[in-house]
Write a protein that holds these residues in place. Structure first.
Motif, PDB file in Angstrom:
ATOM      1  N   GLU B 111       0.839  -1.209   0.000  1.00  0.00           N
ATOM      2  CA  GLU B 111       0.000   0.000   0.000  1.00  0.00           C
ATOM      3  C   GLU B 111       0.871   1.255   0.000  1.00  0.00           C
ATOM      4  OE1 GLU B 111      -2.841   0.519   3.268  1.00  0.00           O
ATOM      5  OE2 GLU B 111      -3.511  -1.524   2.812  1.00  0.00           O
ATOM      6  N   SER B 115       0.839   4.000  -2.924  1.00  0.00           N
ATOM      7  CA  SER B 115       0.389   5.368  -2.714  1.00  0.00           C
ATOM      8  C   SER B 115       1.518   6.341  -3.020  1.00  0.00           C
ATOM      9  CB  SER B 115      -0.162   5.569  -1.300  1.00  0.00           C
ATOM     10  OG  SER B 115       0.877   5.438  -0.374  1.00  0.00           O
ATOM     11  N   ARG B 119       1.302   9.223  -6.016  1.00  0.00           N
ATOM     12  CA  ARG B 119       1.515  10.654  -5.794  1.00  0.00           C
ATOM     13  C   ARG B 119       2.452  11.233  -6.843  1.00  0.00           C
ATOM     14  NH1 ARG B 119       1.625   9.478  -0.292  1.00  0.00           N
ATOM     15  NH2 ARG B 119       3.882   9.576  -0.252  1.00  0.00           N
TER      16      ARG B 119
END
Lengths: 132, 129
Positions: B111, B115, B119
């Motif tokens: 995760e 993430s 970004r």
């Protein structure tokens, strides 16, 4: 298992063996998991020093029973070049071997008792003890 | 020769260290991993150390080196699964693994990598660099 035994510390594989035997001893003495992990990690650091700086040597493992107190004493000995300045060698981050310089100082923090004897040209002996 | 397997999972590489590492094995892992990052164009590396009973300064240095090398190759490293007793010992040893991101398990590590990729960056700034 004997209460006092000496293992060779000459190769990278010997470090693995030292770690395993120290772990068995620590379990036998009744150290909890964190205590086991600390003494095995300290042993690993000192065994590596024995090889990298001392050119190889030995590790003596002694199970101690002192009245109601149980402990484990480890002595790492080599006949290497010795340490000219022990104060300096005990400083965090000081290294001559290209490592992180945490071996001696880290092993000291992970033990209850720490003793070092070294003479230039004659070798080094480091003894650590951890009590339950 | 003995080797630690490296698994590819989409854009990430997963390494699970399950043996008591001796020095040569650690050096081989560094070499293999950097090769695979380039060959597989990996964007992230997950190193699972849940089987490791200790992390000494040698293994700590290897983990730090892998993180630094990956970063230079545009991939991010997350170390997952450190045992509590290992964490306590590592900090007392004086090794806080600066520049290495950690997660509790593989799922959370994945995760974190996803993430930080989403970004837009690869987490360099997040890693404090």
């Amino acid at each position: 298992m004997p209460d006092d035994e000496t293992l060779p510390v000459r190769s990278s594989n010997d470090i693995v063996v030292v770690r395993q035997v120290v772990r068995m001893r620590a379990v036998e003495i009744g150290f909890n998991l964190v205590e086991q992990t600390k003494i095995v990690t300290a042993a690993s650091e000192l065994a590596r020093n024995t090889i990298d700086h001392g050119g190889g040597g030995s590790a003596r493992l002694q199970s101690l029973r002192n009245g109601g107190r149980a402990g484990l004493r480890l002595t790492f000995e080599d006949k290497g070049p010795g340490i000219p300045d022990i104060e300096l060698a005990l400083k965090d981050g000081y290294t001559t071997g290209g490592g992180l310089g945490l071996g001696l100082s880290g092993a000291r923090r992970l033990s209850n008792e720490f003793e070092i004897q070294s003479r230039p040209g004659e070798g080094t002996r480091v003894t650590i003890t951890r009590w339950k | 020769m003995e080797r630690i397997p490296i698994l590819k999972m989409n854009e990430f590489l997963l390494v699970s260290i399950q043996v008591d590492m001796h020095d040569r094995l650690a050096m081989t892992l560094q070499d293999d991993l950097t090769d695979r990052i380039v060959r597989d164009r990996a964007r992230g590396v997950l190193i699972d150390i849940s089987s490791l009973e200790i992390v000494d300064s040698f293994i700590g240095r290897m983990i730090g080196n892998i993180a630094a090398m990956s970063r230079v190759l545009d991939a991010e490293t997350v170390v997952v699964g450190m045992r509590p007793a290992v964490a306590i010992t590592l900090v007392e040893l004086g090794l806080a693994l600066p520049g290495v991101r950690t997660s509790l398990n593989v799922d959370k590590g994945m995760e974190l990598l996803r993430s930080s990729l989403a970004r837009g960056g690869n987490g360099h700034r997040d890693a404090g660099r």
